[in-house]
Design a protein around this motif. Structure first.
Motif, PDB file in Angstrom:
ATOM      1  N   GLN A 107       1.443 -30.708  42.520  1.00 29.39           N
ATOM      2  CA  GLN A 107       2.422 -31.805  42.563  1.00 29.39           C
ATOM      3  C   GLN A 107       3.083 -32.010  41.206  1.00 29.39           C
ATOM      4  OE1 GLN A 107       3.059 -32.823  45.767  1.00 29.39           O
ATOM      5  NE2 GLN A 107       1.527 -31.196  45.965  1.00 29.39           N
ATOM      6  N   PHE A 108       2.595 -31.271  40.196  1.00 31.59           N
ATOM      7  CA  PHE A 108       3.229 -31.365  38.879  1.00 31.59           C
ATOM      8  C   PHE A 108       4.698 -30.934  38.949  1.00 31.59           C
ATOM      9  CE2 PHE A 108       2.089 -26.824  38.734  1.00 31.59           C
ATOM     10  CZ  PHE A 108       3.209 -26.267  38.135  1.00 31.59           C
ATOM     11  N   THR A 109       5.062 -30.163  39.966  1.00 32.13           N
ATOM     12  CA  THR A 109       6.440 -29.669  40.071  1.00 32.13           C
ATOM     13  C   THR A 109       7.432 -30.818  40.244  1.00 32.13           C
ATOM     14  OG1 THR A 109       5.942 -29.247  42.405  1.00 32.13           O
ATOM     15  CG2 THR A 109       5.865 -27.383  40.920  1.00 32.13           C
ATOM     16  N   TRP A 110       7.195 -31.705  41.228  1.00 30.55           N
ATOM     17  CA  TRP A 110       8.147 -32.803  41.431  1.00 30.55           C
ATOM     18  C   TRP A 110       7.915 -33.940  40.434  1.00 30.55           C
ATOM     19  CZ3 TRP A 110       6.470 -37.704  42.519  1.00 30.55           C
ATOM     20  CH2 TRP A 110       5.207 -37.857  43.087  1.00 30.55           C
ATOM     21  N   ILE A 111       6.680 -34.115  39.963  1.00 33.93           N
ATOM     22  CA  ILE A 111       6.413 -35.128  38.936  1.00 33.93           C
ATOM     23  C   ILE A 111       7.155 -34.751  37.651  1.00 33.93           C
ATOM     24  CG2 ILE A 111       4.645 -36.201  37.478  1.00 33.93           C
ATOM     25  CD1 ILE A 111       2.669 -35.859  39.787  1.00 33.93           C
ATOM     26  N   ILE A 133      11.960 -31.823  48.604  1.00 35.49           N
ATOM     27  CA  ILE A 133      11.794 -31.992  50.060  1.00 35.49           C
ATOM     28  C   ILE A 133      10.710 -31.059  50.608  1.00 35.49           C
ATOM     29  CG2 ILE A 133      12.937 -31.862  52.310  1.00 35.49           C
ATOM     30  CD1 ILE A 133      15.557 -32.619  50.834  1.00 35.49           C
ATOM     31  N   PRO A 134      10.836 -29.720  50.421  1.00 34.13           N
ATOM     32  CA  PRO A 134       9.755 -28.850  50.927  1.00 34.13           C
ATOM     33  C   PRO A 134       8.428 -29.079  50.215  1.00 34.13           C
ATOM     34  CG  PRO A 134      11.331 -27.581  49.626  1.00 34.13           C
ATOM     35  CD  PRO A 134      11.938 -28.924  49.842  1.00 34.13           C
ATOM     36  N   LEU A 135       8.473 -29.516  48.959  1.00 28.45           N
ATOM     37  CA  LEU A 135       7.233 -29.782  48.230  1.00 28.45           C
ATOM     38  C   LEU A 135       6.446 -30.930  48.863  1.00 28.45           C
ATOM     39  CD1 LEU A 135       8.360 -29.441  44.500  1.00 28.45           C
ATOM     40  CD2 LEU A 135       6.608 -28.086  45.648  1.00 28.45           C
ATOM     41  N   VAL A 278       1.089 -23.218  56.462  1.00 27.77           N
ATOM     42  CA  VAL A 278       2.497 -23.630  56.525  1.00 27.77           C
ATOM     43  C   VAL A 278       2.851 -24.467  55.296  1.00 27.77           C
ATOM     44  CG1 VAL A 278       4.183 -25.037  57.781  1.00 27.77           C
ATOM     45  CG2 VAL A 278       2.611 -23.547  59.042  1.00 27.77           C
ATOM     46  N   GLY A 279       1.952 -25.374  54.940  1.00 25.43           N
ATOM     47  CA  GLY A 279       2.172 -26.223  53.771  1.00 25.43           C
ATOM     48  C   GLY A 279       2.261 -25.411  52.489  1.00 25.43           C
ATOM     49  N   ILE A 280       1.407 -24.414  52.370  1.00 29.29           N
ATOM     50  CA  ILE A 280       1.405 -23.559  51.176  1.00 29.29           C
ATOM     51  C   ILE A 280       2.736 -22.816  51.045  1.00 29.29           C
ATOM     52  CG2 ILE A 280       0.353 -21.515  50.128  1.00 29.29           C
ATOM     53  CD1 ILE A 280      -2.267 -22.510  51.638  1.00 29.29           C
ATOM     54  N   VAL A 281       3.225 -22.290  52.170  1.00 27.06           N
ATOM     55  CA  VAL A 281       4.507 -21.575  52.164  1.00 27.06           C
ATOM     56  C   VAL A 281       5.635 -22.518  51.738  1.00 27.06           C
ATOM     57  CG1 VAL A 281       6.228 -20.419  53.612  1.00 27.06           C
ATOM     58  CG2 VAL A 281       3.795 -19.880  53.880  1.00 27.06           C
ATOM     59  N   LEU A 282       5.629 -23.745  52.266  1.00 31.27           N
ATOM     60  CA  LEU A 282       6.665 -24.726  51.911  1.00 31.27           C
ATOM     61  C   LEU A 282       6.599 -25.087  50.427  1.00 31.27           C
ATOM     62  CD1 LEU A 282       6.531 -27.113  55.006  1.00 31.27           C
ATOM     63  CD2 LEU A 282       8.431 -25.632  54.343  1.00 31.27           C
ATOM     64  N   ILE A 283       5.391 -25.220  49.895  1.00 30.38           N
ATOM     65  CA  ILE A 283       5.242 -25.530  48.471  1.00 30.38           C
ATOM     66  C   ILE A 283       5.793 -24.396  47.616  1.00 30.38           C
ATOM     67  CG2 ILE A 283       3.544 -25.846  46.616  1.00 30.38           C
ATOM     68  CD1 ILE A 283       1.822 -27.389  48.664  1.00 30.38           C
ATOM     69  N   LEU A 284       5.489 -23.160  47.994  1.00 26.26           N
ATOM     70  CA  LEU A 284       6.002 -22.001  47.259  1.00 26.26           C
ATOM     71  C   LEU A 284       7.525 -21.930  47.329  1.00 26.26           C
ATOM     72  CD1 LEU A 284       3.373 -19.293  48.257  1.00 26.26           C
ATOM     73  CD2 LEU A 284       3.591 -20.456  46.064  1.00 26.26           C
ATOM     74  N   ILE A 285       8.084 -22.297  48.490  1.00 27.39           N
ATOM     75  CA  ILE A 285       9.550 -22.337  48.634  1.00 27.39           C
ATOM     76  C   ILE A 285      10.133 -23.407  47.705  1.00 27.39           C
ATOM     77  CG2 ILE A 285      11.447 -22.958  50.194  1.00 27.39           C
ATOM     78  CD1 ILE A 285       9.805 -21.674  52.468  1.00 27.39           C
ATOM     79  N   GLY A 286       9.484 -24.571  47.696  1.00 28.20           N
ATOM     80  CA  GLY A 286       9.951 -25.660  46.839  1.00 28.20           C
ATOM     81  C   GLY A 286       9.919 -25.296  45.368  1.00 28.20           C
ATOM     82  N   ILE A 287       8.883 -24.574  44.950  1.00 27.04           N
ATOM     83  CA  ILE A 287       8.767 -24.155  43.552  1.00 27.04           C
ATOM     84  C   ILE A 287       9.850 -23.136  43.205  1.00 27.04           C
ATOM     85  CG2 ILE A 287       7.299 -22.900  41.918  1.00 27.04           C
ATOM     86  CD1 ILE A 287       4.897 -24.105  43.460  1.00 27.04           C
ATOM     87  N   SER A 288      10.136 -22.243  44.147  1.00 24.36           N
ATOM     88  CA  SER A 288      11.077 -21.143  43.891  1.00 24.36           C
ATOM     89  C   SER A 288      12.535 -21.569  44.019  1.00 24.36           C
ATOM     90  CB  SER A 288      10.810 -19.990  44.863  1.00 24.36           C
ATOM     91  OG  SER A 288       9.461 -19.603  44.824  1.00 24.36           O
ATOM     92  N   LEU A 289      12.804 -22.636  44.766  1.00 14.93           N
ATOM     93  CA  LEU A 289      14.181 -23.006  45.129  1.00 14.93           C
ATOM     94  C   LEU A 289      15.116 -23.209  43.935  1.00 14.93           C
ATOM     95  CD1 LEU A 289      15.830 -23.434  47.675  1.00 14.93           C
ATOM     96  CD2 LEU A 289      15.248 -25.860  47.609  1.00 14.93           C
ATOM     97  N   PRO A 290      14.738 -23.989  42.898  1.00 17.73           N
ATOM     98  CA  PRO A 290      15.667 -24.189  41.779  1.00 17.73           C
ATOM     99  C   PRO A 290      16.080 -22.891  41.099  1.00 17.73           C
ATOM    100  CG  PRO A 290      13.859 -25.756  41.667  1.00 17.73           C
ATOM    101  CD  PRO A 290      13.492 -24.752  42.715  1.00 17.73           C
ATOM    102  N   GLY A 291      15.111 -22.003  40.864  1.00 16.11           N
ATOM    103  CA  GLY A 291      15.408 -20.726  40.216  1.00 16.11           C
ATOM    104  C   GLY A 291      16.291 -19.835  41.076  1.00 16.11           C
TER     105      GLY A 291
END
Length: 303
Positions: A107-111, A133-135, A278-291
């Motif tokens: 959760q450090f990503t959105w924090i 959102i995906p995070l 499913v949650g893990i995949v969404l978190i990885l998408i959320g982390i990768s999205l900005p880049g």
């Protein structure tokens, strides 16, 4: 290509730690032992690395800037957040599964996005906002709260997991602004020492007064935790991040999440169901999205 390999291996090293901590708890060691021995031996290894590399040709050629007294104090202060991250993360592992603890840590990503917006007094970029959102959805799915109920998750474990994420966010936000021209090994040695001091005050390392316990702890888990965590992963990141850039490094660093989860399944025999995957995949998408969005924007502008 080397930079990618360094960062991925560094992230994998971090992902291995939670499994070793869980195994240490099963063998009767407490959080004071685990946190203390990792930072204690980690500091020794890092300062040893400083002494070994101080006179080497490659280090002299890079002409690192020696930090002043103020910067050294700031480094140790920043280092306290790394110690607190490990402390809170390892405390959470006493109450919840390793798979859930790593999800909460991420959760450090959105924090981090929130902290950046507050201190810079600027609305975050669209890609960073969209990634939240995906995070958040991925976190809810990965914790499986809607199925098991929130009562199934120990509130202390949940709280410590979020505190670990908060302290890690602070570290990520501040560390890149302090002593940026310093030798990365020396910089990390000072930060790890700062973390050791703070954690020793909160969780006294009582094993230091018991020679038999110290030897047993060091041999079974101490050297592994210290070498894989503060020492090896730091060296890999210090070599890899300058080669690939911080943006790509944050994406590649997401390898920590699947590593920790796979270790929890195959070594700790923890059960992970479809919602968690499913949650893990969404978190990885959320982390990768900005880049990914930034890269696509650059590609469009270059056409």
């Amino acid at each position: 290509m080397k930079g990618y390999i360094y960062v991925i291996l560094g992230a994998i090293c971090y992902g291995l730690l939670s499994t070793f901590v869980k195994l240490a708890y099963k063998d009767g060691f407490i959080v004071n032992d685990v946190v203390g021995i990792q930072l204690f031996l980690g500091s020794i290894l890092l300062w040893g690395g400083v002494l070994i590399t101080k006179g080497t040709k490659s280090t002299k050629e890079k002409k690192f800037v020696t930090p002043g007294k103020r910067e050294l104090l700031l480094l140790m202060t920043v280092g306290s957040t790394t110690g607190l991250t490990g402390m809170f993360y390892y405390l959470s592992l006493q109450y919840i599964s390793a798979s859930l603890a790593i999800v909460l840590l991420f959760q450090f990503t959105w924090i981090g996005v929130l902290l950046e917006a507050i201190f810079n007094r600027r609305i975050p970029e669209k890609g960073k906002l969209l990634s939240i959102i995906p995070l958040l959805i991925g976190t809810i799915s990965a914790t499986n709260i809607y199925s098991t109920g929130i009562s199934a998750v120990h509130w202390l474990g949940f709280l410590f997991g979020l505190l670990a994420a908060l302290s890690y966010s602070i570290f990520m936000f501040v560390s890149g602004r302090v002593a940026v021209q310093a030798n990365p090994i020396m910089k990390t040695a000072f930060m790890t020492t700062g973390g050791l001091i703070v954690c020793s005050i909160i969780l006294p390392p009582t094993f230091l007064t018991d020679g038999k316990l110290l030897l047993q702890l060091a041999v079974q888990y101490g050297f592994v935790l210290a070498f894989v965590g503060p020492f090896l992963s730091t060296l890999l990141f210090s070599k890899g991040v300058p080669l690939v850039g911080s943006g790509i490094a944050s994406i590649l660093g997401a390898m920590e999440l699947p590593t920790a989860l796979l270790m929890s399944v195959f070594v700790l025999n923890e059960h992970i169901g479809v919602p968690q995957y499913v949650g893990i995949v969404l978190i990885l998408i959320g982390i990768s999205l900005p880049g990914l969005l930034k890269k696509n924007k650059k590609d469009i502008l270059s056409v």
